[in-house]
Design a protein around this motif. Structure first.
Motif, short mmCIF file in Angstrom:
data_model
loop_
_atom_site.label_atom_id
_atom_site.label_comp_id
_atom_site.label_asym_id
_atom_site.label_seq_id
_atom_site.Cartn_x
_atom_site.Cartn_y
_atom_site.Cartn_z
N ASN A 276 0.82 -1.22 0.00
CA ASN A 276 0.00 0.00 0.00
C ASN A 276 0.85 1.27 0.00
O ASN A 276 0.50 2.27 -0.62
CB ASN A 276 -0.95 0.00 1.20
CG ASN A 276 -2.16 -0.89 0.98
OD1 ASN A 276 -2.67 -1.01 -0.13
ND2 ASN A 276 -2.62 -1.54 2.04
N ILE A 277 1.98 1.22 0.70
CA ILE A 277 2.89 2.37 0.66
C ILE A 277 3.45 2.53 -0.75
O ILE A 277 3.56 3.65 -1.27
CB ILE A 277 4.02 2.20 1.69
CG1 ILE A 277 3.46 2.16 3.11
CG2 ILE A 277 5.04 3.35 1.57
CD1 ILE A 277 4.47 1.72 4.17
N ALA A 278 3.82 1.42 -1.37
CA ALA A 278 4.31 1.47 -2.76
C ALA A 278 3.25 2.07 -3.67
O ALA A 278 3.56 2.87 -4.57
CB ALA A 278 4.69 0.07 -3.23
N LYS A 279 2.00 1.70 -3.45
CA LYS A 279 0.90 2.24 -4.26
C LYS A 279 0.81 3.75 -4.09
O LYS A 279 0.63 4.49 -5.07
CB LYS A 279 -0.41 1.58 -3.85
CG LYS A 279 -1.60 1.99 -4.70
CD LYS A 279 -2.91 1.40 -4.17
CE LYS A 279 -2.90 -0.11 -4.22
NZ LYS A 279 -4.20 -0.66 -3.80
N PHE A 280 0.95 4.23 -2.85
CA PHE A 280 0.90 5.67 -2.62
C PHE A 280 2.02 6.38 -3.37
O PHE A 280 1.80 7.39 -4.04
CB PHE A 280 1.00 6.01 -1.13
CG PHE A 280 1.17 7.49 -0.88
CD1 PHE A 280 0.08 8.33 -0.90
CD2 PHE A 280 2.44 8.03 -0.69
CE1 PHE A 280 0.24 9.71 -0.72
CE2 PHE A 280 2.62 9.40 -0.52
CZ PHE A 280 1.51 10.23 -0.53
N ILE A 281 3.24 5.84 -3.25
CA ILE A 281 4.39 6.49 -3.87
C ILE A 281 4.27 6.51 -5.38
O ILE A 281 4.42 7.56 -6.02
CB ILE A 281 5.70 5.77 -3.46
CG1 ILE A 281 5.96 5.96 -1.96
CG2 ILE A 281 6.88 6.30 -4.27
CD1 ILE A 281 7.12 5.13 -1.43
#
Length: 403
Positions: A276-281
């Motif tokens: 999910n953090i990767a998706k945000f970035i």
């Protein structure tokens, strides 16, 4: 919509990114060896002045272009010894091993420094890499002692390791960067069989996952807790543009930290958090096409804001590892390839320049006016780590080579 944008982004990345090959990795390491040889000469020059005897590691360049070195207590002191271990790992040249041992020795005193949370950055990145590559029993003892020291900063009521002391504006501050210090604790459990280190690391990761992140999986930089009740007192982004903004390196720390925590625990909640953090970035509309972020994703000065190559390097290293755990493996690996290709082609220092640093255009602490658009040692460290992980994946080896 965000998920759709992410799918489109990864698809375009796969279509437009030429593979970052083993030849490219070899070129990058050849460059790194030449630059590091220069940096070592610059270090010797600084240390030739008796007034600088306490300085042990290079950190950055001043506004005037002079080499900035730091004592062992500085949170950045362990990165240069770690780089030297990476050069040894890639080349198997005993010259680099000897230098790595020399600079690592300077950091070992930090194993009992209990007034800082940065034990992982300092001791694990130096001594930890040394132990990983040599299995030296002395390094093992240093790691265990450092983990014991770090554990003294854990508050079971809060469920976290305290980051900073003697800061009047906070009672019990915890920063997102602290996620990376957990690797030292996990390693101590591996080395001793003592699960207390593991339990502290897991508690800290769970507390951060609960309180550090917004609904879109961007993170705050600092959470301040009441040490007596565990209540959240304040959420802010101390090194970013504003409290509700997304400081770029902070997002990369989170991505790296939860990927590492999944490796150590196999807790799928951590894998989901990393994804999910990767998706945000990588679906962020303010992420530049070359994937090297502005220092803060919400700086209104974008596109006239400084970049942070260090955030890109941290993210690339994390993505290579995350690709070995996730169903999005192909996309993550391709994105990491694009980042390291960009860093190698557009963010490398000029050969023989920048006092021997590898990457330019990093940003340390913009609100404080320090280390803005300069080389910074941790950018170089995670860049080399990413290159090594790329190499291991190419050879079909585990992303982290434990010999």
């Amino acid at each position: 919509m965000r998920t759709k944008n992410l799918i489109v982004f990864f698809a375009l990345t796969l279509l437009t990114t030429k593979v970052f090959s083993q030849t490219d990795v070899a070129k990058a390491f050849s460059f790194a060896q030449n630059q590091t040889t220069l940096l070592l000469k610059e270090v010797d020059t600084v240390k030739s002045d008796a007034a600088n005897s306490a300085l042990v590691s290079p950190r950055s360049l001043s506004v005037e272009g002079k080499l900035v070195m730091v004592p062992s207590k500085d949170w950045c002191s362990g990165f240069f010894p770690g780089e030297l271990w990476f050069l040894y790992e890639y080349t198997n040249d005993k010259k680099w091993m000897g230098l790595a041992q020399q600079f690592t020795t300077n950091i070992e005193v930090e194993k009992t420094n209990g007034i800082t949370h940065d034990m992982g950055f300092k001791v694990y990145n130096s001594v930890g890499n040394g132990y990983r590559l040599t299995k030296d029993a002395h390094y093992k003892e240093v790691i265990i002692e450092a983990a014991k020291t770090l554990s003294t900063r854990f508050n079971p009521v809060v469920g976290s390791i305290k980051s900073w002391d003697n800061r009047k504006q906070w009672k019990f501050p915890v920063i997102i960067d602290n996620m990376l210090n957990l690797e030292l604790l996990f390693e101590a459990t591996h080395l001793t069989g003592d699960s207390s280190f593991y339990k502290i690391a897991v508690a800290h990761a769970n507390t951060a996952m609960k309180n550090h992140f917004r609904a879109d999986y961007s993170s705050y930089h600092v959470i301040d807790y009441d040490p007596e009740t565990g209540k959240v007192l304040h959420k802010q982004t101390h090194q970013g543009y504003a409290d509700e903004s997304a400081w770029a390196r902070g997002q990369a720390w989170g991505l790296y930290g939860y990927t590492m925590c999944y490796r150590e625990t196999h807790n799928k909640a951590y894998l989901k958090q990393a994804e999910n953090i990767a998706k945000f970035i990588f679906s962020n509309p303010n992420l530049p096409a070359d994937l090297v972020p502005y220092w803060d994703y919400n700086d209104p000065a974008i596109p006239n804001a400084p970049r942070d190559a260090s955030a890109a390097a941290v993210a690339a290293s994390a993505l290579y590892e995350l690709s070995t755990y996730s169903k999005n493996a192909k996309e993550y690996r391709s994105t990491a390839d694009k980042i390291v290709k960009t860093l190698s082609e557009k963010y490398q220092a000029k050969a023989g320049g920048s006092k021997g640093f590898l990457l330019i255009h990093s940003t340390g602490h913009k609100p404080a006016g320090t280390e803005i658009d300069v080389p910074i040692i941790y950018a170089d460290y995670y860049y080399l780590e990413a290159l090594l992980r790329k190499q291991h994946l190419y050879k079909g080896q585990p992303v982290i080579n434990r010999n």
